[in-house]
Design a protein around this motif. Structure first.
Motif, PDB file in Angstrom:
ATOM      1  N   ASP A  53     -10.951  27.066 -15.266  1.00  0.00           N
ATOM      2  CA  ASP A  53     -12.355  28.274 -16.343  1.00  0.00           C
ATOM      3  C   ASP A  53     -12.124  29.528 -16.163  1.00  0.00           C
ATOM      4  N   LEU A  54     -11.470  29.827 -17.017  1.00  0.00           N
ATOM      5  CA  LEU A  54     -11.031  31.473 -17.187  1.00  0.00           C
ATOM      6  C   LEU A  54     -11.348  32.083 -15.317  1.00  0.00           C
ATOM      7  N   GLY A  55     -13.020  32.214 -15.456  1.00  0.00           N
ATOM      8  CA  GLY A  55     -13.257  33.013 -14.966  1.00  0.00           C
ATOM      9  C   GLY A  55     -13.709  32.535 -12.982  1.00  0.00           C
ATOM     10  N   HIS A  56     -12.513  31.747 -12.790  1.00  0.00           N
ATOM     11  CA  HIS A  56     -13.145  31.091 -11.696  1.00  0.00           C
ATOM     12  C   HIS A  56     -11.859  31.279 -10.622  1.00  0.00           C
TER      13      HIS A  56
ATOM     14  N   ASN B  35     -13.652  32.218 -21.267  1.00  0.00           N
ATOM     15  CA  ASN B  35     -14.837  33.125 -21.339  1.00  0.00           C
ATOM     16  C   ASN B  35     -14.270  34.163 -20.925  1.00  0.00           C
ATOM     17  N   ASP B  36     -14.283  35.672 -20.984  1.00  0.00           N
ATOM     18  CA  ASP B  36     -13.358  37.016 -20.432  1.00  0.00           C
ATOM     19  C   ASP B  36     -14.330  37.615 -18.708  1.00  0.00           C
ATOM     20  N   SER B  37     -14.088  37.968 -18.367  1.00  0.00           N
ATOM     21  CA  SER B  37     -14.090  38.789 -16.919  1.00  0.00           C
ATOM     22  C   SER B  37     -13.872  39.745 -16.563  1.00  0.00           C
ATOM     23  N   LYS B  38     -13.946  40.981 -15.432  1.00  0.00           N
ATOM     24  CA  LYS B  38     -13.215  42.336 -15.290  1.00  0.00           C
ATOM     25  C   LYS B  38     -13.400  41.551 -14.256  1.00  0.00           C
ATOM     26  N   TYR B  39     -14.126  41.280 -13.507  1.00  0.00           N
ATOM     27  CA  TYR B  39     -14.472  41.395 -11.440  1.00  0.00           C
ATOM     28  C   TYR B  39     -14.645  39.678 -10.808  1.00  0.00           C
TER      29      TYR B  39
ATOM     30  N   ASP C  86     -17.788  36.108 -16.884  1.00  0.00           N
ATOM     31  CA  ASP C  86     -19.040  35.206 -18.289  1.00  0.00           C
ATOM     32  C   ASP C  86     -19.021  36.311 -19.554  1.00  0.00           C
ATOM     33  N   LEU C  87     -18.033  37.025 -19.503  1.00  0.00           N
ATOM     34  CA  LEU C  87     -17.791  37.694 -20.939  1.00  0.00           C
ATOM     35  C   LEU C  87     -17.291  37.745 -22.105  1.00  0.00           C
ATOM     36  N   THR C  88     -17.664  38.207 -23.354  1.00  0.00           N
ATOM     37  CA  THR C  88     -16.709  37.536 -24.674  1.00  0.00           C
ATOM     38  C   THR C  88     -15.155  36.716 -24.110  1.00  0.00           C
TER      39      THR C  88
ATOM     40  N   PRO D 161      -7.633  41.129 -24.030  1.00  0.00           N
ATOM     41  CA  PRO D 161      -6.049  39.710 -24.721  1.00  0.00           C
ATOM     42  C   PRO D 161      -5.548  39.554 -23.955  1.00  0.00           C
ATOM     43  N   TYR D 162      -4.449  40.155 -24.351  1.00  0.00           N
ATOM     44  CA  TYR D 162      -3.056  39.656 -23.995  1.00  0.00           C
ATOM     45  C   TYR D 162      -2.832  38.626 -22.743  1.00  0.00           C
ATOM     46  N   GLN D 163      -3.811  38.322 -21.891  1.00  0.00           N
ATOM     47  CA  GLN D 163      -3.701  37.164 -20.983  1.00  0.00           C
ATOM     48  C   GLN D 163      -3.991  35.866 -21.373  1.00  0.00           C
ATOM     49  N   LEU D 164      -5.121  35.935 -22.801  1.00  0.00           N
ATOM     50  CA  LEU D 164      -5.609  35.158 -23.296  1.00  0.00           C
ATOM     51  C   LEU D 164      -4.520  34.512 -23.816  1.00  0.00           C
TER      52      LEU D 164
END
Ligand code: RM4
Ligand code: MN
Ligand code: MN
Length: 424
Positions: free
Chosen positions: A248-251, A277-281, A285-287, A293-296
């Motif tokens: 999970d990308l946020g974990h 999902n995406d995250s800063k911190y 659970d961000l869009t 986007p580069y990491q994705l």
């Protein structure tokens, strides 16, 4: 509500000439555009049943109106998304939030919307009304054998529901861990968790997979009993060939190199599922694609390359799901944005010139290797993704169509303005 195909065709007709001009312009510089389009059409991303209402917060939850009040309405919502983009053809259920009272009926309803059931998710991170024992000090790791057994039984029940719905995988995410030094014996917690997972594994049908999802922090803040991909891989390896790690990308801890993690898990045949999902911190659970986007793209690049190396089917051999929950956006709009971001990153990853990259690496040409990746990432593939949608009967511009059809207003009219969907 349901969307008529004629309405989508009508909206597409308005965009047709502009879209065609764009697509032809961008496609002209791509060598494999038809192959990319075919892959995009096949690629489906599951929508979790808990992403359709407002949520994902331990503070105030602000209803967005027209939230689905039951499983039937959740299926209806995912049906709307799928009708708009033809890329959200699966739904992932969380038990006990979404217990199917009549499985045959639910299955038929999903099929009517063109949906199948993706991984089933168990929940031993909350106590349910009437539950005998508490998960306050963990579930599978618990020092109390009775609690551990209760958590195992719950997972077996989730498998039973999944079988009735035609799912073929179980995702286990444990909130188990400790919040204070000294609270837990790490080895005992690991052994208890492993034994519980083994009991669950023994109850898996022949053709099922189990995904062990890890998370570095939260709700426990000192240790998590499945805290990173190393621990998940350890469990999955000890369990056997039907057990896999789920990313999970946020974990992750800040700045973790997730692309390297997926590359090695794929090499070990142990990557099973993926939560976008995406995250800063943290687990924000961000869009998808809204922050990094580069990491994705880099992650997708490793996924594509790693799956190709093993001759895997991109669309079918891994479980793809969005895992996000929103408090301020219309979740359906957000999910349309997320699916599009996933498709863009996937298409860009398919553009990477593998042969040239390999040559650059073999000659230690660092600059060239970097340029090759950036070249793919900086390619505007939006019209290619739109063309894949057009060819599959979806809306050229799903978000625009959603707004033009005033879908949220219709849902509020049908379901009311203040209802709340089950979930976090
Ligand atoms: C967790 C984890 C799981 C999801 C729950 C709702 O943080 O990401 O995948 O099922 O949240
Ligand atoms: Mn998740
Ligand atoms: Mn999460």
């Amino acid at each position: 509500m349901q969307i008529e195909q004629s309405r989508i065709d009508e909206l597409n007709a308005q965009l047709e000439s502009g879209h065609k001009r764009n697509f032809e312009f961008y496609a002209a510089s791509l060598t494999n555009v038809e192959a990319v389009i075919d892959k995009l059409i096949d690629f489906q991303v599951a929508i979790p049943s808990w992403a359709l209402g407002a949520g994902g917060t331990r503070f105030g939850r602000f209803s967005i109106g027209g939230e689905p009040g039951n499983l039937e309405e959740k299926i209806e919502d995912v049906g709307l998304l799928h009708k708009l983009n033809q890329s959200s053809g699966a739904i992932s259920l969380h038990i006990p939030w979404d217990i199917p009272s009549d499985a045959a009926k639910i299955r038929a309803l999903a099929a009517h919307h063109g949906l199948v059931f993706d991984a089933m998710n168990s929940n031993t991170f909350q106590d349910q009304p009437g539950q005998k024992l508490s998960y306050k000090y963990g579930s599978l790791q618990n020092v109390d054998k009775g609690v551990r057994q209760q958590a195992v039984d719950h997972n077996l029940e989730v498998i039973k529901y999944g079988k009735e719905l035609g799912s073929n995988s179980l995702t286990v995410w444990l909130s188990d861990g400790s919040s204070f030094p000294g609270q837990l014996n790490f080895r005992k917690a690991f052994q208890n968790t492993l034994e519980g997972l083994q009991d669950i594994y023994a109850g898996l049908p022949e053709d099922w997979k189990v995904f062990v999802e890890y998370k570095a922090f939260e709700p426990n803040f000192y240790s998590m009993s499945v805290g990173d991909w190393g621990q998940s891989l350890l469990y999955a390896s000890k369990l056997g060939p039907k057990a896999f790690t789920l990313v999970d990308l946020g974990h992750h801890l800040p700045n973790a190199n997730i692309e390297q993690i997926v590359s090695l898990l794929l090499m070990e045949k142990k990557l099973g599922g993926f939560h976008f999902n995406d995250s800063k911190y943290g687990d924000d659970d961000l869009t998808v694609g809204s922050m990094r986007p580069y990491q994705l793209f880099l992650i997708f690049r490793e996924l594509v390359e790693g799956m190709n190396a093993r001759g895997m089917n991109h669309a079918k051999d891994l479980g793809w799901m969005i895992d996000a929950s929103h408090n301020i956006k219309d979740p359906l709009e957000d999910l349309l944005q997320s699916v599009e971001a996933i498709q863009i990153a996937y298409a860009q990853a398919l553009l990477v010139d593998d042969k040239a990259l390999d040559e650059a690496r073999e000659s230690n040409d660092v600059v060239r290797a970097q340029e090759i990746l950036q070249q793919a990432f900086r390619t505007d593939v939006r019209s290619v993704v739109a063309e894949a949608r057009r060819r599959s009967g979806a809306a050229i511009d799903p978000l625009g169509a959603y707004r033009a059809m005033k879908i949220r207003d219709i849902l509020i009219g049908e379901r009311g303005a203040v209802n709340k969907a089950t979930g976090l």
